[in-house]
Design a protein around this motif. Sequence first.
Motif, PDB file in Angstrom:
ATOM      1  N   MET A   1       0.827  -1.172   0.000  1.00 31.41           N
ATOM      2  CA  MET A   1       0.000   0.000   0.000  1.00 31.41           C
ATOM      3  C   MET A   1       0.878   1.244   0.000  1.00 31.41           C
ATOM      4  O   MET A   1       1.877   1.291   0.694  1.00 31.41           O
ATOM      5  CB  MET A   1      -0.894   0.014   1.234  1.00 31.41           C
ATOM      6  CG  MET A   1      -2.275  -0.480   0.966  1.00 31.41           C
ATOM      7  SD  MET A   1      -3.315  -0.313   2.408  1.00 31.41           S
ATOM      8  CE  MET A   1      -3.669  -2.021   2.667  1.00 31.41           C
ATOM      9  N   THR A  22     -12.126   1.093   6.202  1.00 34.54           N
ATOM     10  CA  THR A  22     -11.142   0.051   5.938  1.00 34.54           C
ATOM     11  C   THR A  22     -10.712   0.158   4.478  1.00 34.54           C
ATOM     12  O   THR A  22     -11.556   0.190   3.581  1.00 34.54           O
ATOM     13  CB  THR A  22     -11.710  -1.355   6.210  1.00 34.54           C
ATOM     14  OG1 THR A  22     -12.107  -1.417   7.585  1.00 34.54           O
ATOM     15  CG2 THR A  22     -10.685  -2.432   5.926  1.00 34.54           C
ATOM     16  N   SER A  24      -8.480  -1.655   1.532  1.00 33.37           N
ATOM     17  CA  SER A  24      -7.888  -2.944   1.174  1.00 33.37           C
ATOM     18  C   SER A  24      -7.209  -2.849  -0.177  1.00 33.37           C
ATOM     19  O   SER A  24      -7.696  -2.183  -1.088  1.00 33.37           O
ATOM     20  CB  SER A  24      -8.956  -4.031   1.105  1.00 33.37           C
ATOM     21  OG  SER A  24      -9.584  -4.185   2.345  1.00 33.37           O
ATOM     22  N   GLU A  25      -6.078  -3.541  -0.277  1.00 30.49           N
ATOM     23  CA  GLU A  25      -5.374  -3.653  -1.546  1.00 30.49           C
ATOM     24  C   GLU A  25      -4.754  -5.045  -1.578  1.00 30.49           C
ATOM     25  O   GLU A  25      -3.855  -5.343  -0.803  1.00 30.49           O
ATOM     26  CB  GLU A  25      -4.282  -2.577  -1.651  1.00 30.49           C
ATOM     27  CG  GLU A  25      -3.579  -2.581  -2.997  1.00 30.49           C
ATOM     28  CD  GLU A  25      -2.569  -1.457  -3.071  1.00 30.49           C
ATOM     29  OE1 GLU A  25      -1.361  -1.764  -3.038  1.00 30.49           O
ATOM     30  OE2 GLU A  25      -2.994  -0.289  -3.153  1.00 30.49           O
ATOM     31  N   GLU A  27      -4.084  -8.541  -0.541  1.00 27.91           N
ATOM     32  CA  GLU A  27      -4.275  -9.225   0.733  1.00 27.91           C
ATOM     33  C   GLU A  27      -4.018  -8.315   1.926  1.00 27.91           C
ATOM     34  O   GLU A  27      -4.152  -8.735   3.062  1.00 27.91           O
ATOM     35  CB  GLU A  27      -3.366 -10.453   0.799  1.00 27.91           C
ATOM     36  CG  GLU A  27      -3.780 -11.536  -0.190  1.00 27.91           C
ATOM     37  CD  GLU A  27      -2.958 -12.799  -0.027  1.00 27.91           C
ATOM     38  OE1 GLU A  27      -2.452 -13.055   1.076  1.00 27.91           O
ATOM     39  OE2 GLU A  27      -2.832 -13.521  -1.019  1.00 27.91           O
ATOM     40  N   GLN A  28      -3.645  -7.066   1.680  1.00 23.79           N
ATOM     41  CA  GLN A  28      -3.384  -6.123   2.759  1.00 23.79           C
ATOM     42  C   GLN A  28      -4.601  -5.257   3.005  1.00 23.79           C
ATOM     43  O   GLN A  28      -5.323  -4.905   2.079  1.00 23.79           O
ATOM     44  CB  GLN A  28      -2.209  -5.212   2.423  1.00 23.79           C
ATOM     45  CG  GLN A  28      -0.892  -5.929   2.274  1.00 23.79           C
ATOM     46  CD  GLN A  28       0.218  -4.949   1.913  1.00 23.79           C
ATOM     47  OE1 GLN A  28      -0.034  -3.919   1.314  1.00 23.79           O
ATOM     48  NE2 GLN A  28       1.436  -5.290   2.283  1.00 23.79           N
ATOM     49  N   SER A  29      -4.819  -4.913   4.258  1.00 26.08           N
ATOM     50  CA  SER A  29      -5.884  -3.973   4.583  1.00 26.08           C
ATOM     51  C   SER A  29      -5.498  -3.214   5.839  1.00 26.08           C
ATOM     52  O   SER A  29      -4.711  -3.689   6.651  1.00 26.08           O
ATOM     53  CB  SER A  29      -7.225  -4.683   4.777  1.00 26.08           C
ATOM     54  OG  SER A  29      -7.202  -5.454   5.947  1.00 26.08           O
ATOM     55  N   ILE A  30      -6.063  -2.027   5.966  1.00 28.28           N
ATOM     56  CA  ILE A  30      -5.841  -1.210   7.152  1.00 28.28           C
ATOM     57  C   ILE A  30      -7.162  -0.537   7.493  1.00 28.28           C
ATOM     58  O   ILE A  30      -7.908  -0.133   6.606  1.00 28.28           O
ATOM     59  CB  ILE A  30      -4.717  -0.176   6.954  1.00 28.28           C
ATOM     60  CG1 ILE A  30      -4.416   0.535   8.272  1.00 28.28           C
ATOM     61  CG2 ILE A  30      -5.052   0.795   5.855  1.00 28.28           C
ATOM     62  CD1 ILE A  30      -3.112   1.303   8.264  1.00 28.28           C
ATOM     63  N   THR A  31      -7.462  -0.455   8.797  1.00 29.82           N
ATOM     64  CA  THR A  31      -8.679   0.192   9.260  1.00 29.82           C
ATOM     65  C   THR A  31      -8.302   1.484   9.957  1.00 29.82           C
ATOM     66  O   THR A  31      -7.440   1.490  10.834  1.00 29.82           O
ATOM     67  CB  THR A  31      -9.449  -0.720  10.226  1.00 29.82           C
ATOM     68  OG1 THR A  31      -9.798  -1.922   9.533  1.00 29.82           O
ATOM     69  CG2 THR A  31     -10.721  -0.056  10.727  1.00 29.82           C
ATOM     70  N   LEU A 106      -3.697  -2.871  15.971  1.00 27.74           N
ATOM     71  CA  LEU A 106      -2.582  -3.134  15.055  1.00 27.74           C
ATOM     72  C   LEU A 106      -1.252  -3.159  15.804  1.00 27.74           C
ATOM     73  O   LEU A 106      -0.280  -2.532  15.413  1.00 27.74           O
ATOM     74  CB  LEU A 106      -2.556  -2.097  13.936  1.00 27.74           C
ATOM     75  CG  LEU A 106      -3.798  -2.063  13.048  1.00 27.74           C
ATOM     76  CD1 LEU A 106      -3.720  -0.885  12.094  1.00 27.74           C
ATOM     77  CD2 LEU A 106      -3.955  -3.362  12.290  1.00 27.74           C
TER      78      LEU A 106
END
Length: 141
Positions: A1, A22, A24-25, A27-31, A106
């Motif tokens: 990302m 959230t 997502s890109e 298999e990565q994601s961040i909230t 996280l």
Amino acid sequence: MDFNTLEAVVKKVANSSVHQVTVSEGEQSITVVNSSQSQVNSAAQPAMTQQSSQNNPVASAESTSKHIASTYVGYVQLGQDAAAAPLVKPGDTVEVGQTVAYVDVLSKLMPVLSEVSGLVDKILVTNGDKVDYAKPLIELR
């Protein structure tokens, strides 16, 4: 990302009334959670109202109870680390602004600060419990 994209999302969420996003890109994601004071107050209030409006035979005790709610989404930690004693326990007095727990977001421990004062009646969660934003953690009287 891309870091610049993430930074832009964080800034936009912080300056909006959006509570959580959230991104997502692959298999990565961040909230990203907006925990500004106005967000905390507006989300915590319904949780407190919902708790006090439930049908309960002990209506007088319920109407005087207050809750300290999670200001983050993650896993609750009642002490400074997994082996430490809880920051508060039943019978303790809590003041406004006091750190009463942490939420692991996280892998970063974020403090949960009390917005109300009172005497701790019940701890409503245990170490490691998954908590959502505005979930009541501690009941005060």
